[in-house]
Design a protein around this motif. Structure first.
Motif, PDB file in Angstrom:
ATOM      1  N   ALA A 198      30.210  36.168  38.561  1.00  0.00           N
ATOM      2  CA  ALA A 198      31.965  35.902  38.877  1.00  0.00           C
ATOM      3  C   ALA A 198      32.719  36.872  38.010  1.00  0.00           C
ATOM      4  O   ALA A 198      33.360  36.358  36.469  1.00  0.00           O
ATOM      5  CB  ALA A 198      31.908  34.613  38.622  1.00  0.00           C
ATOM      6  N   LEU A 199      33.404  37.342  38.719  1.00  0.00           N
ATOM      7  CA  LEU A 199      34.222  38.737  37.689  1.00  0.00           C
ATOM      8  C   LEU A 199      35.751  37.684  37.600  1.00  0.00           C
ATOM      9  O   LEU A 199      35.880  36.955  38.450  1.00  0.00           O
ATOM     10  CB  LEU A 199      34.294  39.942  38.304  1.00  0.00           C
ATOM     11  CG  LEU A 199      33.448  40.646  38.561  1.00  0.00           C
ATOM     12  CD1 LEU A 199      33.593  42.069  38.832  1.00  0.00           C
ATOM     13  CD2 LEU A 199      33.089  40.854  36.751  1.00  0.00           C
ATOM     14  N   ALA A 200      36.333  37.961  36.766  1.00  0.00           N
ATOM     15  CA  ALA A 200      38.157  37.845  37.474  1.00  0.00           C
ATOM     16  C   ALA A 200      38.358  37.463  38.576  1.00  0.00           C
ATOM     17  O   ALA A 200      37.816  39.289  38.808  1.00  0.00           O
ATOM     18  CB  ALA A 200      38.520  38.113  35.904  1.00  0.00           C
ATOM     19  N   PRO A 201      39.393  37.224  39.006  1.00  0.00           N
ATOM     20  CA  PRO A 201      39.634  38.013  40.110  1.00  0.00           C
ATOM     21  C   PRO A 201      40.462  39.240  39.894  1.00  0.00           C
ATOM     22  O   PRO A 201      41.015  39.755  40.702  1.00  0.00           O
ATOM     23  CB  PRO A 201      41.237  36.841  40.365  1.00  0.00           C
ATOM     24  CG  PRO A 201      41.107  35.567  39.324  1.00  0.00           C
ATOM     25  CD  PRO A 201      39.888  36.642  38.483  1.00  0.00           C
ATOM     26  N   GLU A 202      41.175  39.603  38.604  1.00  0.00           N
ATOM     27  CA  GLU A 202      42.042  40.940  38.875  1.00  0.00           C
ATOM     28  C   GLU A 202      41.258  42.362  38.531  1.00  0.00           C
ATOM     29  O   GLU A 202      41.687  42.925  38.416  1.00  0.00           O
ATOM     30  CB  GLU A 202      43.239  40.184  37.041  1.00  0.00           C
ATOM     31  CG  GLU A 202      43.568  39.466  36.819  1.00  0.00           C
ATOM     32  CD  GLU A 202      43.050  38.362  36.236  1.00  0.00           C
ATOM     33  OE1 GLU A 202      43.806  37.333  36.536  1.00  0.00           O
ATOM     34  OE2 GLU A 202      41.913  38.054  36.660  1.00  0.00           O
ATOM     35  N   LEU A 203      40.059  41.941  38.465  1.00  0.00           N
ATOM     36  CA  LEU A 203      39.026  42.652  38.925  1.00  0.00           C
ATOM     37  C   LEU A 203      38.052  43.158  39.692  1.00  0.00           C
ATOM     38  O   LEU A 203      37.495  44.193  40.512  1.00  0.00           O
ATOM     39  CB  LEU A 203      37.566  42.673  37.367  1.00  0.00           C
ATOM     40  CG  LEU A 203      38.081  42.527  35.774  1.00  0.00           C
ATOM     41  CD1 LEU A 203      36.861  42.619  34.918  1.00  0.00           C
ATOM     42  CD2 LEU A 203      39.512  43.876  36.076  1.00  0.00           C
ATOM     43  N   GLU A 204      38.802  42.686  40.561  1.00  0.00           N
ATOM     44  CA  GLU A 204      37.985  42.111  41.792  1.00  0.00           C
ATOM     45  C   GLU A 204      38.434  43.624  42.737  1.00  0.00           C
ATOM     46  O   GLU A 204      37.216  43.719  43.474  1.00  0.00           O
ATOM     47  CB  GLU A 204      38.938  41.492  43.090  1.00  0.00           C
ATOM     48  CG  GLU A 204      37.949  40.962  44.142  1.00  0.00           C
ATOM     49  CD  GLU A 204      36.298  40.155  43.701  1.00  0.00           C
ATOM     50  OE1 GLU A 204      35.362  40.819  44.920  1.00  0.00           O
ATOM     51  OE2 GLU A 204      36.083  39.526  43.253  1.00  0.00           O
ATOM     52  N   ASP A 205      38.951  44.573  43.012  1.00  0.00           N
ATOM     53  CA  ASP A 205      39.561  45.340  43.358  1.00  0.00           C
ATOM     54  C   ASP A 205      38.733  46.830  42.477  1.00  0.00           C
ATOM     55  O   ASP A 205      37.920  48.177  43.002  1.00  0.00           O
ATOM     56  CB  ASP A 205      40.644  45.932  43.217  1.00  0.00           C
ATOM     57  CG  ASP A 205      41.885  45.866  43.873  1.00  0.00           C
ATOM     58  OD1 ASP A 205      41.370  44.540  45.768  1.00  0.00           O
ATOM     59  OD2 ASP A 205      42.959  44.989  43.705  1.00  0.00           O
ATOM     60  N   MET A 206      38.014  45.933  41.655  1.00  0.00           N
ATOM     61  CA  MET A 206      37.035  47.288  40.649  1.00  0.00           C
ATOM     62  C   MET A 206      35.942  47.152  41.409  1.00  0.00           C
ATOM     63  O   MET A 206      34.978  47.675  40.675  1.00  0.00           O
ATOM     64  CB  MET A 206      37.273  47.165  39.718  1.00  0.00           C
ATOM     65  CG  MET A 206      38.656  48.148  39.035  1.00  0.00           C
ATOM     66  SD  MET A 206      39.743  47.901  37.436  1.00  0.00           S
ATOM     67  CE  MET A 206      40.953  49.026  37.060  1.00  0.00           C
ATOM     68  N   LYS A 207      35.705  46.305  42.194  1.00  0.00           N
ATOM     69  CA  LYS A 207      33.402  45.558  41.965  1.00  0.00           C
ATOM     70  C   LYS A 207      33.446  46.521  42.668  1.00  0.00           C
ATOM     71  O   LYS A 207      32.150  47.035  41.958  1.00  0.00           O
ATOM     72  CB  LYS A 207      34.003  44.447  42.244  1.00  0.00           C
ATOM     73  CG  LYS A 207      32.287  43.775  42.197  1.00  0.00           C
ATOM     74  CD  LYS A 207      32.603  41.900  42.976  1.00  0.00           C
ATOM     75  CE  LYS A 207      31.450  41.824  42.578  1.00  0.00           C
ATOM     76  NZ  LYS A 207      31.221  40.354  43.649  1.00  0.00           N
ATOM     77  N   PRO A 208      33.223  47.590  43.626  1.00  0.00           N
ATOM     78  CA  PRO A 208      32.477  48.064  44.327  1.00  0.00           C
ATOM     79  C   PRO A 208      31.844  49.233  44.218  1.00  0.00           C
ATOM     80  O   PRO A 208      31.397  49.840  43.130  1.00  0.00           O
ATOM     81  CB  PRO A 208      33.536  48.576  45.229  1.00  0.00           C
ATOM     82  CG  PRO A 208      34.181  48.353  45.699  1.00  0.00           C
ATOM     83  CD  PRO A 208      34.774  46.949  44.863  1.00  0.00           C
TER      84      PRO A 208
END
Length: 424
Positions: free
Chosen positions: A351-361
């Motif tokens: 589970a990543l911090a929500p702030e990093l969600e756009d970087m997940k791909p």
């Protein structure tokens, strides 16, 4: 065969000259347990490591783990190395200090550690690339990384209908649109020179070869050839930041962004705790710096923020590996991620911090490259050079000095590379 080159390693020549018995993990005569000492360099994570130490000791009968998290741990470690007072495991960043330690021969080859097979290949490549010259073996276990690009105010973006830019033209168009609506697009805080490195690194990973420093050391290219776009785009961004960015520092920038004084902030994920200390409820997002004309050419700026290295002096690698197994457990890593907004190096679903969600791909696809300043010698003061360049705005003069200073401060490494290439 592993090379040991003491000439450039921070005055640590005695490490290589001495053949006395080295201090490693020892048997405690009172408890009968193997004692493992781990020294790690992240004082902001002391609470996490205290918890991990407690959990390990409660669940292991034959090993006692002691974790230290001193301030200025790197300096303390260097002093201990000179005295040959080695801990068993060290937790350090993936930067030039790691390069020095590998080069000095004080780290153990952990190629036989099975947990390496669980690490994302991109992060193994990153620590491999930090070696001054290719060295047989693996000397670090990447644990967590951070990510740098552009932080943005998600609520502000949603309110105005702004979309995350995918290319440089889209990014500049977005900055123009935000500015036309009477809002400041970016904040920099360049008074603290190190902050100049944040957008510099985020641009460089997409615009210059990831191994540009090694290529320069081999004499295959120059920074004057590889860095013009990086420098020019750094200058272009100044049009969209605060007036007089050299009068405001990191804390000023974090506070201003937290208070809604800019829509975006060119800094890494490491700044999020500082920003939220000002505005705990701020809805922050982050996106990869869109440095290129095509989205598929963009690269996430992500470096190894913490890795574990077993010391060559450790007398019981099996016990040290058991500690690494515990640290690499899913729950141990998740505990760290939750507290530090970090990126896992282990190739597993976290589970990543929500702030990093756009970087997940980018993280999932291994579209990542290391911070280029991890290869810059501290004596060269590149951060101050970038700040001076941004004030003077002379690209040619800046890059010419960069090339000249690189040769001056890297002459020993360049010579090592020449010897390596010549087979010496």
């Amino acid at each position: 065969m592993r090379r040991k080159r003491a000439a450039i390693v921070l005055g640590m020549s005695c490490i290589l000259m001495a053949s006395a018995v080295l201090q490693g993990c020892q048997q405690n005569p009172k408890s009968g347990k193997v004692e493992i000492e781990l020294v790690q360099y992240k004082p902001e994570a002391v609470d996490i490591f205290e918890q991990l130490e407690k959990e390990f000791n409660e669940t292991h009968d034959d090993i006692h783990l002691k974790i230290s998290s001193p301030n200025d741990a790197t300096t303390i470690l260097k002093t201990r190395f000179i005295r040959e007072d080695y801990p068993d495991i060290i937790g350090i960043g993936g930067d030039i200090n790691y390069s020095y330690f590998v080069d000095s021969g004080i780290l153990a080859d952990i190629s036989d550690y099975e947990g390496l097979g669980e690490v994302k290949p991109a992060y193994l490549d990153i620590i491999e690339g930090l070696e001054f010259v290719p060295t047989e073996g693996t000397y670090g276990l990447p644990y967590v990384a951070n990510a740098a690009g552009v932080l943005y105010n998600k609520d502000m973006f949603a309110e105005h209908g702004w979309e995350i830019p995918q290319t440089w033209d889209e990014f500049i168009s977005l900055c123009e649109e935000i500015q036309n609506e009477g809002i400041q697009p970016l904040y920099f805080g360049y008074k603290d020179t190190w902050t100049c490195l944040a957008p510099w690194n985020a641009l460089a990973v997409g615009l210059a070869p990831s191994d540009v420093c090694q290529q320069v050391n081999k004499g295959e290219t120059t920074f004057s050839k590889e860095y013009p776009q990086v420098a020019e785009k750094m200058l272009e961004l100044l049009n969209y930041g605060e007036d007089g960015p050299f009068g405001y520092g990191y804390n000023d920038a974090c506070t201003a962004f937290a208070n809604g004084e800019s829509a975006m902030y060119t800094i890494g994920s490491y700044a999020i705790p500082q920003i939220k200390s000002v505005n705990p409820d701020m809805n922050i997002g982050s996106f990869v710096m869109p440095a290129n004309d095509s989205e598929e050419d963009n690269v996430l700026n992500s470096g190894v923020d913490l890795q574990f290295c077993v010391m060559d002096a450790c007398e019981n690698k099996e016990a040290a590996y058991e500690v690494l197994d515990f640290l690499m457990d899913h729950d141990s890593i998740q505990l760290y991620l939750d507290a530090q907004n970090a990126v896992p190096c282990k190739d597993e679903d976290f589970a990543l911090a929500p702030e990093l969600e756009d970087m997940k791909p980018y993280i999932q696809d291994n579209r990542m490259a290391d911070y280029q300043d991890h290869y810059y010698p501290s004596e060269m003061a590149v951060d101050a050079q970038i700040q001076t360049f941004l004030i003077n705005q002379d690209v040619d003069a800046f890059l010419k000095k960069f090339d000249k200073d690189w040769i001056r401060y890297n002459r020993d490494i360049i010579r090592m590379m020449e010897d390596y290439e010549a087979g010496k």
